[in-house]
Structures are given as structure tokens and as C-alpha cells.
Scaffold this motif. Structure first.
Motif, short mmCIF file in Angstrom:
data_model
loop_
_atom_site.label_atom_id
_atom_site.label_comp_id
_atom_site.label_asym_id
_atom_site.label_seq_id
_atom_site.Cartn_x
_atom_site.Cartn_y
_atom_site.Cartn_z
N CYS A 114 6.45 13.75 4.91
CA CYS A 114 7.64 13.33 4.16
C CYS A 114 7.45 11.95 3.52
CB CYS A 114 8.87 13.32 5.06
SG CYS A 114 9.28 14.95 5.73
N ILE A 115 6.84 11.04 4.25
CA ILE A 115 6.59 9.71 3.71
C ILE A 115 5.63 9.80 2.52
CG2 ILE A 115 5.47 7.48 4.20
CD1 ILE A 115 6.56 7.80 7.09
N GLY A 116 4.61 10.61 2.64
CA GLY A 116 3.65 10.78 1.56
C GLY A 116 4.28 11.38 0.31
N LEU A 117 5.14 12.38 0.51
CA LEU A 117 5.86 12.95 -0.63
C LEU A 117 6.70 11.89 -1.31
CD1 LEU A 117 7.02 16.36 0.85
CD2 LEU A 117 5.62 16.06 -1.20
N SER A 118 7.40 11.13 -0.51
CA SER A 118 8.27 10.08 -1.03
C SER A 118 7.46 9.02 -1.78
CB SER A 118 9.04 9.44 0.12
OG SER A 118 9.86 8.42 -0.36
N ASN A 119 6.29 8.67 -1.27
CA ASN A 119 5.45 7.66 -1.91
C ASN A 119 4.82 8.15 -3.21
OD1 ASN A 119 5.91 5.76 0.08
ND2 ASN A 119 4.03 6.18 1.18
N THR A 120 4.70 9.45 -3.38
CA THR A 120 4.04 10.02 -4.55
C THR A 120 5.01 10.34 -5.67
OG1 THR A 120 2.37 10.97 -3.09
CG2 THR A 120 2.43 11.83 -5.31
N VAL A 121 6.23 10.67 -5.35
CA VAL A 121 7.18 11.17 -6.34
C VAL A 121 7.38 10.20 -7.51
CG1 VAL A 121 9.35 10.37 -5.32
CG2 VAL A 121 9.29 12.53 -6.55
N GLY A 122 7.34 8.90 -7.26
CA GLY A 122 7.55 7.92 -8.32
C GLY A 122 6.46 7.91 -9.37
N GLY A 123 5.31 8.47 -9.06
CA GLY A 123 4.20 8.49 -10.00
C GLY A 123 4.06 9.79 -10.77
N ILE A 124 5.08 10.63 -10.71
CA ILE A 124 5.02 11.91 -11.43
C ILE A 124 6.14 11.90 -12.46
CG2 ILE A 124 5.02 14.42 -11.21
CD1 ILE A 124 4.21 14.08 -8.30
#
Length: 126
Positions: free
Chosen positions: A63-73
Motif C-alpha cells: 500500500c505504501i508503494g502504491l501510494s508513493n508511485t501514484v503521484g508519478g503517473i
């Protein structure tokens, strides 16, 4: 006793700083578009046990990784590239599509790309 405490405190601060550095370097923000490697490093490795059916719930790091990645898409090309990356790994690893859909609910995150997309899903991204 005082020297031991001071040595421990310095060591603890060093470790804490390193953890912060690693976490901050792995997050993707809107200034930088995400890559396939970002997806693999930030969340696919942590989500894999749940996606293939070996874990009852996604790991908190998923969940943390998803959250950290979403801003770059943010751009259509990035969404398409990430979709193709996720499709490749979903097929390669045998992800269960029903579980991929549930990850976002478990993590309470909106993600701009399906987590176990079909090839057709990726073709329709604009």
C-alpha cells in the motif's frame, strides 16, 4: 554508561536517517514520471504474495508503494507504459485479476492504471 548511551543515540540517528533517505528516494512525485522499475521496486515486490494468492491481505509496504508511485503517473504515455509493465508482470507471475482489483480497496487508494490489466486495457489508455 554515558558513552554507551551517546554511541547508541548516534547509531540510532544514522539508521533513522538512512531509512528516511531510502523511503524518500523510492517515492515518485508529480515532477518525475514513474517507470516500470519504480513499480517493481516500490510495490510489485510487496504486493506479489497477495496477488498470486499466497497471502490473505496485501502487505502494508504494498500500500505504501502504491501510494508513493501514484503521484508519478500523470501523463497518458506514462499510464500506458505502466499498464504494459503491470500486464507483463501479471502474466509472468500468474496474478489473480480478482485479487488485483481488491488491492486498491484494501489499501484505500485510487490508482490511475489497472493492477492486473489485460493487453486490451493498455491499448485503450489515452
Amino acid at each position: 554508561m554515558g558513552k554507551k548511551m551517546m554511541g547508541f543515540s548516534a547509531w540510532f540517528l544514522l539508521v533513522l536517517g538512512l531509512v528516511f533517505l531510502v523511503v524518500s528516494n523510492n517515492s515518485v512525485n508529480a515532477d518525475t514520471e514513474a517507470t516500470c522499475l519504480d513499480c517493481v521496486v516500490n510495490f510489485l515486490n510487496f504486493c506479489r504474495p497477495y496477488l498470486v494468492g499466497k497471502a490473505a491481505t496485501p502487505d502494508v509496504n504494498c500500500c505504501i508503494g502504491l501510494s508513493n508511485t501514484v503521484g508519478g503517473i500523470t501523463k497518458p504515455k506514462t499510464r500506458k507504459d505502466i499498464c504494459e509493465c503491470l500486464h507483463y508482470y501479471a502474466v509472468l507471475d500468474g496474478d489473480k485479476p480478482d485479487r488485483a482489483k481488491q488491492v486498491l480497496k484494501h489499501c484505500n487508494i485510487e490508482f490511475p492504471v489497472p493492477l492486473a490489466p489485460s493487453a486490451d486495457d493498455c491499448k485503450n489508455i489515452h
